[in-house]
Scaffold this active site. Structure first.
Site, PDB file in Angstrom:
ATOM      1  N   ASP A 132       4.290   2.917   3.636  1.00 33.22           N
ATOM      2  CA  ASP A 132       4.044   2.103   2.437  1.00 33.22           C
ATOM      3  C   ASP A 132       2.992   1.055   2.796  1.00 33.22           C
ATOM      4  OD1 ASP A 132       4.070   0.982  -0.014  1.00 33.22           O
ATOM      5  OD2 ASP A 132       6.156   0.322   0.030  1.00 33.22           O
ATOM      6  N   ALA A 133       1.743   1.446   2.622  1.00 34.19           N
ATOM      7  CA  ALA A 133       0.621   0.676   3.161  1.00 34.19           C
ATOM      8  C   ALA A 133      -0.294   0.154   2.056  1.00 34.19           C
ATOM      9  CB  ALA A 133      -0.181   1.548   4.120  1.00 34.19           C
ATOM     10  N   LYS A 134      -0.216   0.760   0.888  1.00 33.55           N
ATOM     11  CA  LYS A 134      -1.005   0.337  -0.280  1.00 33.55           C
ATOM     12  C   LYS A 134      -2.474   0.136   0.085  1.00 33.55           C
ATOM     13  CE  LYS A 134       3.047  -1.458  -2.717  1.00 33.55           C
ATOM     14  NZ  LYS A 134       4.114  -1.325  -1.711  1.00 33.55           N
ATOM     15  N   ARG A 135      -3.056   1.129   0.769  1.00 37.72           N
ATOM     16  CA  ARG A 135      -4.436   1.056   1.186  1.00 37.72           C
ATOM     17  C   ARG A 135      -5.376   1.540   0.088  1.00 37.72           C
ATOM     18  NH1 ARG A 135      -1.808  -1.288   4.874  1.00 37.72           N
ATOM     19  NH2 ARG A 135      -2.337  -1.066   7.079  1.00 37.72           N
ATOM     20  N   ASP A 154       0.763  -6.590  -2.119  1.00 34.95           N
ATOM     21  CA  ASP A 154       2.090  -6.003  -2.297  1.00 34.95           C
ATOM     22  C   ASP A 154       2.924  -7.029  -3.067  1.00 34.95           C
ATOM     23  OD1 ASP A 154       4.621  -4.596  -1.778  1.00 34.95           O
ATOM     24  OD2 ASP A 154       3.511  -3.556  -0.211  1.00 34.95           O
TER      25      ASP A 154
END
Lengths: 273, 273
Positions: free
Chosen positions: A94-97, B99
């Site tokens: 879960d890195a939201k890159r 996030d």
């Protein structure tokens, strides 16, 4: 891992639970702080106690980066431990890159090749050429942020763009990208009714749903509106499971909370399939 | 670092150049691959050769993460080297993070406390509570993606939301967030005319402009439309400088390219201030 393999695991385990490994050293049992690598020691114990109840683990990279090199070492040990001992479990970075093309390729290499995760979460703001490099990897999955579960989702995601909420525009547009079959989506469960609309646009895709439990969603409603013929749901719980107790019994407490959710999920699977 | 200190440096050096340290082991001179840490060896040599010509360095985290733990060690060594030897230089972690609230705080700790960067780039998709945790850090700067320089920017950023392009909505909305004085913005230079509109919304903020050179912008136009009374511009060049040569003369070649840009910037500063 292929989507079929994931579905197969869900049916075997009667569970579509994803456990978020968001390790905060201020929240774990103090006796673990004496370990050489407290983060990995915590993760390993949680995994050993819960792996039969869930089909996915999702470490959020922020919690590892905050501890610098030691954090990245713990993340590497955690994914290696999962791949060696539980290769049937789906892993999510879960890195939201997301970045311009050649740079997104570097992120994809980081999570798919160096760390060997099955999937990574990606932010859509930079559009097609920031996401397609992730989609190019065979049997790897790109979980695109669509509708998140936080208050800030109302700032842009639910605003209308060309007569359609931005998050729906993201869903529609992403379907046209190359290798879009490798897409899954993050969809918050704060309003389960949204899921009915979302299923109109992406009937077949898997949804990663945070926000059941701590962030306030309801499992029953999520399944009612979000489940499809291929199940199509991964429901995440992080704090509600891993911090169920911060005492010596933390592993048993986590297993007990996971078991509670798994049993509800078994009922839902019986009802829908 | 405060904004005033940054402006002071720009005036002393007659430069608002930011050098992107996007190190790809396939592109650096082969003799460096024998070094114990080729990435850091490359960065150190580039920094030693160019620090008097630029006011900022910007490692893009993707290029470090792709090499796993070794990459993170190289990133840590690079920021430590900069902070120890060139404390007057502004440092940017080009990480494009974001996030939900408590998780963004972990990212802010990673880049502002563990690695001690002056600033970090952040994606706006998740809204207010995903960005404010970064803004809470005193004398640290949050560089919000507004209009990026890639083709995919046209997918969502330039689409109209409530009668205004999404990137303008992001600019407007972000001004209402707590500690918004700590915001800067990423604005691509592919169409310099956009900068005139952007300056209507955020007249005083610093803009980080990629896309001059490799990505196709024009320095003269960027300054014409983007410069304000406090200068307000950081212009980034990555590949055009650091890969000017991949032979033994790579440091001299990088310095020469940086000098070219710095001299153009000195002219622009004379013209505008």
């Amino acid at each position: 891992m292929t989507t079929d393999q994931l579905i197969h695991q869900i049916k075997i385990k009667k569970s579509f639970l994803c456990i978020g490994l968001d390790v905060d050293l201020n929240k774990i049992p103090v006796h673990l702080l004496k370990e050489e690598d407290p983060i990995f020691a915590f993760n390993k114990t949680i995994i050993d106690a819960t792996h039969h109840l869930c089909v996915a683990y999702k470490p959020n990279t922020a919690f590892y980066e905050a501890y610098g090199i030691k954090g990245w070492q713990a993340l590497e040990k955690t994914i290696n431990y999962l791949n060696e001992n539980h290769p049937d479990i789906f892993t999510i970075a879960d890195a939201k890159r997301g970045d311009i093309g050649n740079t997104s390729t570097m992120y994809a290499k980081a999570f798919f090749e160096d760390l060997e995760f099955d999937s990574v979460t990606v932010a859509p703001y930079m559009g097609k050429d920031s996401v397609e490099p992730f989609l190019a990897f065979e049997n790897k999955h790109t979980i695109l942020l669509a509708l998140t579960s936080n208050q800030g989702a109302l700032d842009f995601q639910t605003k209308k763009i060309e007569n359609q909420e931005l998050y729906k525009k993201v869903l529609e547009t992403s379907k046209t990208w190359k290798n879009s079959k490798n897409l899954m989506y993050v969809v918050g469960a704060t309003k389960a009714e949204y899921l009915a609309d979302i299923r109109q646009i992406i009937p077949d895709s898997f949804l990663l749903v945070p926000g059941v439990g701590a962030q306030g969603g309801n499992l029953n409603d999520v399944c009612k509106y979000g489940m499809n013929n291929y199940i199509g749901l991964l429901i995440n719980s992080s704090r509600g499971i891993i911090y169920a107790s911060n005492d010596n019994d933390f592993a048993e407490a986590a297993a007990s909370k996971a078991k509670e959710l798994q049993e509800q999920m078994a009922l839902e699977l019986n009802r829908h399939l």
